[in-house]
Design an enzyme around this catalytic site. Structure first.
Site, PDB file in Angstrom:
ATOM      1  N   ASP A  31       0.833  -1.207   0.000  1.00 20.38           N
ATOM      2  CA  ASP A  31       0.000   0.000   0.000  1.00 20.38           C
ATOM      3  C   ASP A  31       0.871   1.260   0.000  1.00 20.38           C
ATOM      4  O   ASP A  31       1.977   1.258   0.546  1.00 20.38           O
ATOM      5  CB  ASP A  31      -0.902  -0.028   1.243  1.00 20.38           C
ATOM      6  CG  ASP A  31      -2.072   0.932   1.119  1.00 20.38           C
ATOM      7  OD1 ASP A  31      -2.266   1.505   0.027  1.00 20.38           O
ATOM      8  OD2 ASP A  31      -2.789   1.116   2.120  1.00 20.38           O
ATOM      9  N   ARG A  35       0.197   7.672  -2.634  1.00 17.76           N
ATOM     10  CA  ARG A  35       0.737   8.738  -1.775  1.00 17.76           C
ATOM     11  C   ARG A  35       2.204   9.015  -2.111  1.00 17.76           C
ATOM     12  O   ARG A  35       2.663  10.148  -2.070  1.00 17.76           O
ATOM     13  CB  ARG A  35       0.579   8.350  -0.291  1.00 17.76           C
ATOM     14  CG  ARG A  35      -0.786   8.709   0.257  1.00 17.76           C
ATOM     15  CD  ARG A  35      -1.058   7.994   1.544  1.00 17.76           C
ATOM     16  NE  ARG A  35      -1.416   6.606   1.296  1.00 17.76           N
ATOM     17  CZ  ARG A  35      -1.519   5.690   2.245  1.00 17.76           C
ATOM     18  NH1 ARG A  35      -1.265   6.008   3.502  1.00 17.76           N
ATOM     19  NH2 ARG A  35      -1.878   4.459   1.945  1.00 17.76           N
ATOM     20  N   TRP A  36       2.921   7.957  -2.442  1.00 17.33           N
ATOM     21  CA  TRP A  36       4.333   8.120  -2.826  1.00 17.33           C
ATOM     22  C   TRP A  36       4.424   9.056  -4.033  1.00 17.33           C
ATOM     23  O   TRP A  36       5.258   9.970  -4.069  1.00 17.33           O
ATOM     24  CB  TRP A  36       4.923   6.745  -3.171  1.00 17.33           C
ATOM     25  CG  TRP A  36       6.389   6.764  -3.499  1.00 17.33           C
ATOM     26  CD1 TRP A  36       7.432   6.570  -2.639  1.00 17.33           C
ATOM     27  CD2 TRP A  36       6.973   6.997  -4.800  1.00 17.33           C
ATOM     28  NE1 TRP A  36       8.633   6.662  -3.311  1.00 17.33           N
ATOM     29  CE2 TRP A  36       8.376   6.925  -4.649  1.00 17.33           C
ATOM     30  CE3 TRP A  36       6.454   7.259  -6.068  1.00 17.33           C
ATOM     31  CZ2 TRP A  36       9.258   7.089  -5.710  1.00 17.33           C
ATOM     32  CZ3 TRP A  36       7.334   7.441  -7.138  1.00 17.33           C
ATOM     33  CH2 TRP A  36       8.721   7.353  -6.944  1.00 17.33           C
ATOM     34  N   GLU A  78     -12.171  -4.931  -5.296  1.00 15.38           N
ATOM     35  CA  GLU A  78     -12.724  -3.577  -5.116  1.00 15.38           C
ATOM     36  C   GLU A  78     -11.949  -2.529  -5.928  1.00 15.38           C
ATOM     37  O   GLU A  78     -12.433  -1.412  -6.130  1.00 15.38           O
ATOM     38  CB  GLU A  78     -12.690  -3.169  -3.628  1.00 15.38           C
ATOM     39  CG  GLU A  78     -13.719  -3.890  -2.755  1.00 15.38           C
ATOM     40  CD  GLU A  78     -13.392  -5.349  -2.503  1.00 15.38           C
ATOM     41  OE1 GLU A  78     -12.195  -5.683  -2.338  1.00 15.38           O
ATOM     42  OE2 GLU A  78     -14.324  -6.181  -2.487  1.00 15.38           O
ATOM     43  N   ASN A  79     -10.746  -2.884  -6.380  1.00 16.81           N
ATOM     44  CA  ASN A  79      -9.921  -1.893  -7.091  1.00 16.81           C
ATOM     45  C   ASN A  79     -10.490  -1.495  -8.459  1.00 16.81           C
ATOM     46  O   ASN A  79     -10.063  -0.498  -9.044  1.00 16.81           O
ATOM     47  CB  ASN A  79      -8.476  -2.397  -7.264  1.00 16.81           C
ATOM     48  CG  ASN A  79      -7.665  -2.355  -5.980  1.00 16.81           C
ATOM     49  OD1 ASN A  79      -6.722  -3.123  -5.792  1.00 16.81           O
ATOM     50  ND2 ASN A  79      -8.007  -1.450  -5.066  1.00 16.81           N
ATOM     51  N   LEU A 206      -7.283  -4.936   6.982  1.00 22.67           N
ATOM     52  CA  LEU A 206      -7.031  -6.086   6.112  1.00 22.67           C
ATOM     53  C   LEU A 206      -7.530  -5.895   4.681  1.00 22.67           C
ATOM     54  O   LEU A 206      -7.095  -6.617   3.773  1.00 22.67           O
ATOM     55  CB  LEU A 206      -7.665  -7.357   6.700  1.00 22.67           C
ATOM     56  CG  LEU A 206      -6.917  -7.955   7.897  1.00 22.67           C
ATOM     57  CD1 LEU A 206      -7.618  -9.212   8.393  1.00 22.67           C
ATOM     58  CD2 LEU A 206      -5.477  -8.297   7.529  1.00 22.67           C
TER      59      LEU A 206
HETATM   60  C1  FPP Z   1      -2.241   0.162  -3.177  1.00 24.95           C
HETATM   61  O1  FPP Z   1      -1.681   1.450  -3.121  1.00 24.95           O
HETATM   62  C2  FPP Z   1      -1.631  -0.565  -4.264  1.00 24.95           C
HETATM   63  C3  FPP Z   1      -2.308  -1.133  -5.290  1.00 24.95           C
HETATM   64  C4  FPP Z   1      -3.774  -1.123  -5.406  1.00 24.95           C
HETATM   65  C5  FPP Z   1      -1.585  -1.778  -6.389  1.00 24.95           C
HETATM   66  C6  FPP Z   1      -0.384  -2.526  -5.964  1.00 24.95           C
HETATM   67  C7  FPP Z   1       0.414  -2.839  -7.147  1.00 24.95           C
HETATM   68  C8  FPP Z   1       1.748  -2.814  -7.182  1.00 24.95           C
HETATM   69  C9  FPP Z   1       2.600  -2.543  -6.022  1.00 24.95           C
HETATM   70  C10 FPP Z   1       2.472  -3.152  -8.414  1.00 24.95           C
HETATM   71  C11 FPP Z   1       2.151  -4.547  -8.760  1.00 24.95           C
HETATM   72  C12 FPP Z   1       3.162  -5.166  -9.542  1.00 24.95           C
HETATM   73  C13 FPP Z   1       2.994  -6.315 -10.196  1.00 24.95           C
HETATM   74  C14 FPP Z   1       4.163  -6.960 -10.739  1.00 24.95           C
HETATM   75  C15 FPP Z   1       1.674  -6.949 -10.388  1.00 24.95           C
HETATM   76  P1  FPP Z   1      -2.610   2.716  -3.356  1.00 24.95           P
HETATM   77  O2  FPP Z   1      -2.629   3.025  -4.796  1.00 24.95           O
HETATM   78  O3  FPP Z   1      -3.957   2.457  -2.765  1.00 24.95           O
HETATM   79  O4  FPP Z   1      -1.852   3.800  -2.556  1.00 24.95           O
HETATM   80  P2  FPP Z   1      -2.501   5.023  -1.781  1.00 24.95           P
HETATM   81  O5  FPP Z   1      -3.264   4.431  -0.620  1.00 24.95           O
HETATM   82  O6  FPP Z   1      -1.309   5.797  -1.326  1.00 24.95           O
HETATM   83  O7  FPP Z   1      -3.372   5.772  -2.737  1.00 24.95           O
END
Ligand code: FPP
Length: 252
Positions: A31, A35-36, A78-79, A206
């Site tokens: 996660d 934000r990064w 949910e994404n 979770l």
């Molecule tokens: C949550 O961060 C992250 C995700 C929904 C996607 C995770 C995917 C990767 C790390 C790359 C996957 C790589 C492969 C090889 C499949 P967020 O976007 O919700 O972050 P935020 O809470 O800061 O908005």
């Protein structure tokens, strides 16, 4: 090499030996990509791209540590609610990841698997993961299990539906149903439960991830955003896990 198996806990300057108590299955909620990116005035997808680079580092490190199964939550049921552009980008990442990293995975004896409703993914994503699954199917080392279009409630619902059909057809009697029956119908039927769950970015929840399987797992949370998560952070989590006393509801 020996040095790599130790982690120096900075606050107490104490060395921990993680040799004897390495978590067999580590699951990670990756996660903080958005934000990064926001912190750098970049688009959210730049954070996901950086997150993919972190996946490569962490897979290598997990394999070196001796972790047997690494499950990564890459996309939840949910994404799909996210903007179209972001979803499309996330769906391209497995292909990009595997086009550059599959040879390394093959060389390092890693087996690629996926759990989730694969049939609802775009065809190019399915092709990329199927190819990786196929090309690593003879490998015997660490299992790299991507949760893609995965949701734990959906998984449990499907298991209940399948068990109900078995009852209807007379294959199972309701009195025979126990925890092992349910486990057989989950997407993790061939895996042991995670020993350690890691979630980055400071969120303490979770998010519909492995609700059944995490019943007795150890949890490790960090404020570090996923793109900043390093090999040292993984070792720190594993080292702290090694110090935990797991009792599974019993006594030591
Ligand atoms: C949550 O961060 C992250 C995700 C929904 C996607 C995770 C995917 C990767 C790390 C790359 C996957 C790589 C492969 C090889 C499949 P967020 O976007 O919700 O972050 P935020 O809470 O800061 O908005």
């Amino acid at each position: 090499m020996l040095d790599k198996l130790f982690f120096r806990k900075k606050s107490h300057e104490q060395k921990w030996d993680i040799n004897d108590n390495i978590p067999s299955h580590v699951a990670i909620i990756m996660d903080g990509n958005g934000r990064w990116a926001k912190k750098r005035a970049m688009p959210r997808i730049a954070g996901h791209h950086e997150g993919m680079k972190t996946v490569k580092k962490i897979v290598k490190e997990a394999n070196q540590i001796g972790i047997k199964v690494l499950t990564l939550y890459a996309f939840s049921t949910e994404n799909w609610k996210r903007p179209r552009e972001e979803v499309d980008f996330l769906m391209k990442l497995p292909g990009e990841f595997l086009s550059t990293f599959l040879p390394d995975l093959i060389k390092e004896n890693v087996q690629v698997r996926i759990m989730g409703k694969k049939e609802l993914l775009p065809i190019h994503t399915i092709k990329a993961v199927d190819q990786a699954i196929h090309k690593t199917s003879e490998n015997t080392g660490m299992i790299l299990n991507f949760a893609l279009n995965y949701g734990s409630r959906d998984e449990i619902t499907e298991a209940v539906r399948a068990i109900a059909s078995e009852i209807k057809s007379g294959t199972i009697d309701p009195s025979q149903i126990n925890e092992s029956t349910i486990e057989r119908y989950l997407m993790t039927s061939e895996l042991r439960d995670p020993d350690l769950l890691i979630r980055t970015s400071g969120e303490i929840r979770l998010s519909n991830f492995m609700l059944w399987q995490l019943a007795y797992s150890e949890f490790w949370f960090t404020d570090v955003l996923w793109p900043d998560f390093s090999e040292d952070h993984l070792r720190q989590a594993v080292s702290e896990y090694a110090q935990r006393g797991r009792r599974y509801g019993g006594l030591k």
